[in-house]
Design an enzyme around this catalytic site. Structure first.
Site, PDB file in Angstrom:
ATOM      1  N   GLU A 169       0.847  -1.179   0.000  1.00 37.22           N
ATOM      2  CA  GLU A 169       0.000   0.000   0.000  1.00 37.22           C
ATOM      3  C   GLU A 169       0.893   1.243   0.000  1.00 37.22           C
ATOM      4  O   GLU A 169       1.862   1.265   0.747  1.00 37.22           O
ATOM      5  CB  GLU A 169      -0.915   0.051   1.231  1.00 37.22           C
ATOM      6  CG  GLU A 169      -1.947   1.161   1.111  1.00 37.22           C
ATOM      7  CD  GLU A 169      -2.910   1.235   2.311  1.00 37.22           C
ATOM      8  OE1 GLU A 169      -2.781   0.426   3.241  1.00 37.22           O
ATOM      9  OE2 GLU A 169      -3.764   2.115   2.294  1.00 37.22           O
ATOM     10  N   GLY A 195       3.019   2.407  10.783  1.00 39.55           N
ATOM     11  CA  GLY A 195       2.843   1.651  12.024  1.00 39.55           C
ATOM     12  C   GLY A 195       2.618   0.175  11.745  1.00 39.55           C
ATOM     13  O   GLY A 195       3.250  -0.691  12.345  1.00 39.55           O
ATOM     14  N   ALA A 196       1.712  -0.109  10.818  1.00 45.35           N
ATOM     15  CA  ALA A 196       1.394  -1.491  10.506  1.00 45.35           C
ATOM     16  C   ALA A 196       0.541  -1.550   9.251  1.00 45.35           C
ATOM     17  O   ALA A 196       0.000  -0.534   8.814  1.00 45.35           O
ATOM     18  CB  ALA A 196       0.637  -2.134  11.660  1.00 45.35           C
ATOM     19  N   MET A 197       0.407  -2.778   8.697  1.00 39.65           N
ATOM     20  CA  MET A 197      -0.292  -2.921   7.423  1.00 39.65           C
ATOM     21  C   MET A 197      -1.173  -4.160   7.431  1.00 39.65           C
ATOM     22  O   MET A 197      -0.753  -5.238   7.830  1.00 39.65           O
ATOM     23  CB  MET A 197       0.749  -2.984   6.296  1.00 39.65           C
ATOM     24  CG  MET A 197       0.166  -3.186   4.923  1.00 39.65           C
ATOM     25  SD  MET A 197      -0.876  -1.777   4.442  1.00 39.65           S
ATOM     26  CE  MET A 197      -2.010  -2.596   3.342  1.00 39.65           C
ATOM     27  N   HIS A 218      -6.807  -2.214  15.039  1.00 38.53           N
ATOM     28  CA  HIS A 218      -7.037  -1.455  13.806  1.00 38.53           C
ATOM     29  C   HIS A 218      -6.794  -2.334  12.581  1.00 38.53           C
ATOM     30  O   HIS A 218      -7.653  -2.439  11.692  1.00 38.53           O
ATOM     31  CB  HIS A 218      -6.119  -0.231  13.797  1.00 38.53           C
ATOM     32  CG  HIS A 218      -6.204   0.596  12.559  1.00 38.53           C
ATOM     33  ND1 HIS A 218      -6.958   1.737  12.479  1.00 38.53           N
ATOM     34  CD2 HIS A 218      -5.630   0.454  11.339  1.00 38.53           C
ATOM     35  CE1 HIS A 218      -6.852   2.264  11.278  1.00 38.53           C
ATOM     36  NE2 HIS A 218      -6.048   1.495  10.558  1.00 38.53           N
ATOM     37  N   GLU A 219      -5.642  -2.969  12.529  1.00 37.32           N
ATOM     38  CA  GLU A 219      -5.320  -3.776  11.344  1.00 37.32           C
ATOM     39  C   GLU A 219      -6.255  -4.980  11.254  1.00 37.32           C
ATOM     40  O   GLU A 219      -6.661  -5.379  10.172  1.00 37.32           O
ATOM     41  CB  GLU A 219      -3.859  -4.222  11.355  1.00 37.32           C
ATOM     42  CG  GLU A 219      -2.824  -3.097  11.503  1.00 37.32           C
ATOM     43  CD  GLU A 219      -3.027  -1.918  10.566  1.00 37.32           C
ATOM     44  OE1 GLU A 219      -3.631  -2.093   9.479  1.00 37.32           O
ATOM     45  OE2 GLU A 219      -2.588  -0.795  10.915  1.00 37.32           O
ATOM     46  N   HIS A 248      -9.578  -3.924   9.755  1.00 39.28           N
ATOM     47  CA  HIS A 248      -9.523  -3.710   8.305  1.00 39.28           C
ATOM     48  C   HIS A 248      -9.967  -4.948   7.526  1.00 39.28           C
ATOM     49  O   HIS A 248     -10.326  -4.846   6.360  1.00 39.28           O
ATOM     50  CB  HIS A 248      -8.103  -3.360   7.856  1.00 39.28           C
ATOM     51  CG  HIS A 248      -7.799  -1.891   7.834  1.00 39.28           C
ATOM     52  ND1 HIS A 248      -8.649  -0.958   7.304  1.00 39.28           N
ATOM     53  CD2 HIS A 248      -6.695  -1.194   8.241  1.00 39.28           C
ATOM     54  CE1 HIS A 248      -8.093   0.255   7.396  1.00 39.28           C
ATOM     55  NE2 HIS A 248      -6.922   0.135   7.962  1.00 39.28           N
ATOM     56  N   GLU A 258      -9.877   4.050   6.133  1.00 36.67           N
ATOM     57  CA  GLU A 258      -9.059   4.495   7.266  1.00 36.67           C
ATOM     58  C   GLU A 258      -9.872   5.253   8.319  1.00 36.67           C
ATOM     59  O   GLU A 258      -9.728   5.016   9.511  1.00 36.67           O
ATOM     60  CB  GLU A 258      -7.865   5.331   6.791  1.00 36.67           C
ATOM     61  CG  GLU A 258      -6.841   4.543   5.957  1.00 36.67           C
ATOM     62  CD  GLU A 258      -6.255   3.329   6.673  1.00 36.67           C
ATOM     63  OE1 GLU A 258      -6.434   3.178   7.901  1.00 36.67           O
ATOM     64  OE2 GLU A 258      -5.610   2.494   5.985  1.00 36.67           O
TER      65      GLU A 258
HETATM   66  N1  BES Z   1      -3.160   0.825   5.789  1.00 34.94           N
HETATM   67  C1  BES Z   1      -2.433   1.487   6.808  1.00 34.94           C
HETATM   68  C2  BES Z   1      -0.960   1.390   6.650  1.00 34.94           C
HETATM   69  C3  BES Z   1      -0.384   2.171   5.507  1.00 34.94           C
HETATM   70  C4  BES Z   1      -0.493   3.504   5.446  1.00 34.94           C
HETATM   71  C5  BES Z   1       0.311   1.564   4.524  1.00 34.94           C
HETATM   72  C6  BES Z   1       0.074   4.209   4.397  1.00 34.94           C
HETATM   73  C7  BES Z   1       0.854   2.261   3.478  1.00 34.94           C
HETATM   74  C8  BES Z   1       0.752   3.590   3.416  1.00 34.94           C
HETATM   75  C9  BES Z   1      -2.770   0.919   8.187  1.00 34.94           C
HETATM   76  O1  BES Z   1      -3.996   0.330   8.294  1.00 34.94           O
HETATM   77  C10 BES Z   1      -2.752   2.074   9.130  1.00 34.94           C
HETATM   78  O2  BES Z   1      -3.602   2.899   9.022  1.00 34.94           O
HETATM   79  N2  BES Z   1      -1.788   2.126  10.026  1.00 34.94           N
HETATM   80  C11 BES Z   1      -1.576   3.220  10.916  1.00 34.94           C
HETATM   81  C12 BES Z   1      -1.852   2.851  12.344  1.00 34.94           C
HETATM   82  C13 BES Z   1      -3.292   2.863  12.694  1.00 34.94           C
HETATM   83  C14 BES Z   1      -3.513   2.379  14.108  1.00 34.94           C
HETATM   84  C15 BES Z   1      -3.949   4.208  12.520  1.00 34.94           C
HETATM   85  C16 BES Z   1      -0.122   3.579  10.771  1.00 34.94           C
HETATM   86  O3  BES Z   1       0.605   2.820  10.137  1.00 34.94           O
HETATM   87  O4  BES Z   1       0.282   4.615  11.286  1.00 34.94           O
HETATM   88 ZN    ZN Z   2      -5.583   1.659   8.590  1.00 44.16          ZN
END
Ligand code: BES
Ligand code: ZN
Length: 871
Positions: A130, A269-271, A305-306, A309, A328
């Site tokens: 992503e 943070g995570a995916m 959160h993940e 999704h 999101e």
């Molecule tokens: N889908 C995102 C991660 C992401 C963001 C991948 C941008 C590639 C580009 C993931 O679900 C996400 O939103 N992660 C947040 C943490 C969340 C608890 C809000 C992050 O990575 O900060």
């Molecule tokens: Zn997210």
């Protein structure tokens, strides 16, 4: 948004067209070899029947940094004059209606420091696709509305990569000499941004979960062997999240395996990759001795959160990246609800609002302002913003409150059922809300398309014996949107009498009401027997700036007596801000300001035992950055002086209280429940005030805590106090800490961050030294954020050093970082977005420094700098 870079492509929502070709199936074969990886992909393609306008017979696929080795259609090599690969697109002429396309490409994960696509982290291979990383792995229509079933074979050396993972279920495996392979099949069609692959030698914590319909799911959390003991909290959080989503949204997990892999090098943070989440170690590893309480709560919310999704994002995904907030914003709302249910709901809400008003509001009021559903973008990576996430979550929350929890659940049920397996839009989401509630949300939808923070001005008075309250809304212009229209603003309100009791507001005797504003100005009347304190925007019912001329006594009444946690906190913030504002302007004295706050703060302290975490929030001064945002032209130096003076004055005025809190809240045994965390939070705050007051006991207590901490929350707080107040033993503590924790990357990040946050220009030479420290590493985003991010976002008195030294360091860091990881450089550059507010001297210096950086910037960094510099 305004001022795009001249030579960079702009993508517009208005230009959306459905994909010309669909991909029914992808067969990937990823052969991981030292120095180069071979990717063979076979796509089953067919023309999209839903795309009537597209008659062109050319197939266009995305592909970046790929070395094309061979190309075949239905097994026949494609002649060189039938295709071209240029400007990151592969075009093949006159392809059939339906066919298979096999491509073989070479990629170089070893050289991938951008951490997008396939890359290496501490000896393992992992992916981040992503938003548009999959095109760095193979040729593909890299857009979220192309959903395909994936079969993936991963091949690698057996010894070094015993573990080979991808999405779905393992269906086959084999060995060939010292190499082996595993084939994974994901039964759910998905957009390619949810693809993931991992190869490495990792430890696994395994558990299982039985879904509400009785299916067994294997839960596997992977990390480096040394970190195996740090996975329990994430596992517990995952199981709680799975249960919660069944109970709250009726959503069950849908595969037999759920995997999370922890990696040290990660941009975000995570995916949420289908069945195979990849996490920044900082958001999954947790152990009391290495992780703070805040870290524990972060892990809980990111894991949830993940996981969430899987439905809000994966089963129902986004049609295009303009709809990013569809997944999101909704998922942040879901994880906030979850955290509120797992912990103290009032505290959670205040923490979420605090974050929104201190980070998203400034974004929405500065050069980066954009709608939750933007109309255009250059680099999509730059659009993973607080507006998309946090304001997006507030927009979902408003719909939740408009419908009520039961209808909201019916509406989300409808949404998930109707759009399962599809790529949809924010309009589709709202349409479900409309259909269930029978409400017309046309005007409400302006929240998605209109940027900027609305200001709600409230005035009140008495007329013919009635209490009258008037509301006027105004949204200031934002880049590219000069004119704003009125929004639908739900205002939850109560009217408190002098004893802080809510008055009945209608004939039924309701003491709280939600008023839906939908025009520029509206007035309401109530019967009230005497003086009234309006308690407005309860629960922070809408993301607006509330402008009401509260007097001191009203604020004290709200802070001490209101039953709404947000309103209490907001009243405290207003009291602190008005005192601080006067000090910034050189009016009055800190000691006198502290005296006027004394009675109400003593009341809060007196009740601290009811909810120590809430007390800590109510007793915390707003930060220097937030204070600075209220002053223009901004002199960060005088803001710093005012802030310190106020803290010291409150430290002195309440000294005996701080001392007894700091001493009495000492725990003798480690507990990790919410209440114990709240007590630590309050105790650390008390110690901080005590140190600010100059009381000698602060040093002794901090050293004691540092020497024999029960957990990282205590150890780090003690270190921070010793170092930030420059108390005796600070340097030894720093050295001791580094020695104790040199093997723990996440703890060393904190060591860097503590030093990067030491206030004042005098800390800049040390920060520069740290950039050259042997433990500093420009390729690890966590480390860079800890040092450079903390300086630029969390240490205004050093960053804005009058001699421009902070800007010089920042600019040099951006330039260096941009060559390694443009996404991280662009994210960091946002720290300069407040430039326009600065007094002219500093503004000029910062501008010059950034103009130098922009000359050779990547597209990512260039876009952000372009907006900030207004060119
Ligand atoms: N889908 C995102 C991660 C992401 C963001 C991948 C941008 C590639 C580009 C993931 O679900 C996400 O939103 N992660 C947040 C943490 C969340 C608890 C809000 C992050 O990575 O900060
Ligand atoms: Zn997210």
């Amino acid at each position: 948004m305004d001022s795009p870079q001249a030579d960079v492509k702009t993508t517009r929502l208005a230009d959306y067209t459905p994909p010309a070709f669909l991909v029914d199936h992808v067969q990937l074969d990823v052969d991981l070899r030292d120095g180069q990886t071979w990717v063979t992909s076979t796509l089953q393609l067919r023309r999209n029947p839903d795309n009537s306008q597209q008659s062109a017979s050319d197939l266009v696929l995305d592909g970046e940094c790929l070395t094309l080795e061979s190309l075949a259609i239905d097994g026949e090599p494609v002649a060189a004059d039938r295709y071209r690969y240029e400007k990151d697109q592969l075009t093949i002429e006159s392809v059939p209606q339906a066919f298979s396309l096999t491509s073989v490409v070479l990629i170089e994960p070893e050289k991938n420091t951008a951490l997008e696509g396939l890359y290496r982290s501490n000896g393992m291979y992992c992916t981040q696709c992503e938003a548009e990383g999959f095109r760095r792995i193979t040729f593909f229509p890299d857009r979220p509305d192309v959903l395909a079933r994936f079969t993936t074979t991963v091949r690698a050396d057996k010894k070094r990569y015993p573990l080979l993972l991808s999405n779905g279920n393992p269906v086959n495996q084999g060995e060939e000499g010292d190499r082996h392979w595993v084939t994974w099949e994901d039964p759910f069609p998905k957009p390619c941004y949810l693809f993931a692959l991992v190869a490495g030698d990792l430890a696994c914590l395994e558990d299982s979960y039985t879904t509400s319909s009785g299916r067994q799911v294997s839960l596997r959390l992977y990390a480096e062997h040394r970190d195996l003991d740090k996975l329990d909290h994430a596992m517990l959080s995952l199981k709680n999240a799975m249960r919660w989503d069944e109970e709250t949204y009726g959503r069950e997990y849908d595969l037999d395996i759920y995997m999370i892999v922890a990696v040290s090098h990660f941009n975000m943070g995570a995916m949420e990759n289908k069945g195979l989440n990849i996490f920044n170690t900082a958001c999954v590893l947790a152990h009391p001795s290495t992780t703070t309480d805040a870290g524990f709560q972060r892990v809980e919310s990111v894991v949830a959160h993940e996981y969430f999704h899987n439905w809000s994002g994966n089963r129902v995904t986004c049609r295009d990246w303009f709809q990013l907030s569809l997944k999101e914003g909704f998922t942040v709302f879901r994880d906030q609800q979850f955290s509120a249910d797992m912990n103290s709901a009032a505290v959670q809400r205040v923490e979420n609002v605090d974050f929104l008003v201190n980070h998203q509001f400034p974004e929405d009021q500065g050069p980066m302002a954009h709608p939750v559903r933007p109309a255009e973008y250059q680099k999509i990576d730059n659009f993973y913003t607080l507006t998309i996430y946090e304001k997006g979550a507030e927009i979902v929350r408003m719909q939740y409150h408009l419908l009520g929890s039961e209808d909201f659940r019916r509406a989300t049920d409808l949404y998930f059922e109707r759009f399962d397996g599809q790529a949809v839009t924010c309009d589709d989401f709202v349409a479900c809300m409309e259909e269930i509630s029978g409400r017309d949300l046309t005007q409400f939808k302006r929240w998605y398309s209109q940027a900027g923070t609305p200001v709600l001005t409230v005035t009140d008075g008495w007329k013919e014996g009635e209490y009258q309250i008037s509301f006027r809304q105004h949204t200031p212009p934002t880049p590219g949107q000069a004119e704003k229209q009125p929004l639908m603003i739900p205002v939850r309100l109560a009217l408190l009498d002098e004893a802080g009791e809510p008055l009945p507001l209608d004939a039924e005797g309701n003491r709280e009401k939600v008023i839906i504003l939908d025009r520029e100005a509206q007035t309401l009347s109530f019967d009230a027997p005497g003086p009234v304190t309006p308690s407005l925007l309860r629960g922070f019912s809408a993301p607006v700036v509330l402008d009401y001329a509260y007097d001191h006594d009203q604020l004290c009444r709200l802070l001490a007596l209101d039953s709404d946690g947000y309103c209490r906190w907001s009243a405290a913030q207003r009291l602190y801000f008005s005192a601080l504002d006067r000090l910034v302007k050189g009016e009055g004295s800190a000691a006198a300001e502290a005296q006027t706050l004394l009675p109400v703060l003593e009341q809060v302290i007196g009740r601290a035992d009811e909810d120590p975490a809430q007390a800590a929030l109510l007793l915390s001064l707003p930060g220097e950055v937030a204070l600075g945002d209220r002053h223009s032209p901004l002199d960060p130096g005088s803001v710093h002086v005012a802030h310190q003076a106020m803290k010291k004055a409150l430290g002195k005025a309440l000294q005996t209280h701080w001392l007894s809190l700091a001493e009495n809240l000492i725990a003798t045994e480690l507990e990790m429940d919410g209440r114990a965390m709240g007590r630590r939070q309050l105790r650390n705050l008390a110690l901080d005030y005590l140190a600010a007051s100059g009381h000698p006991e602060a040093q002794r207590l901090a050293v004691e805590l540092f020497e024999l901490p029960l957990c990282m929350t205590e150890e780090l707080a003690a270190l921070r106090i010793l170092v930030h107040y420059n108390l005796a033993g600070a340097n030894q503590a720093l050295a001791q800490f580094a020695e104790r924790w040199s093997d723990e990357a996440l703890v060393m990040d904190q060591w860097f961050a503590v030093q990067a946050a030491v206030p004042g220009p005098a800390s800049l030479p040390r920060i520069e030294e740290l950039m050259a420290h042997s433990a500093f590493d420009w390729t690890v985003p966590n480390r860079v954020r800890a040092l450079v991010g903390t300086l630029a976002n969390g240490n205004p008195s050093a960053f804005h050093s009058p001699d421009g030294e902070g800007y010089r360091l920042f600019a040099a860091a951006l330039t260096r970082l941009d060559r390694i990881n443009p996404q991280i450089a662009a994210r960091l550059a946002n720290a300069a977005a407040r430039m326009a507010k600065l007094e002219p001297g500093r503004r000029g210096q910062l501008q010059n420094a950034l103009q130098g950086v922009k000359k050779q910037a990547s597209d990512n960094l260039g876009e952000v700098l372009g907006r900030i510099l207004g060119a």
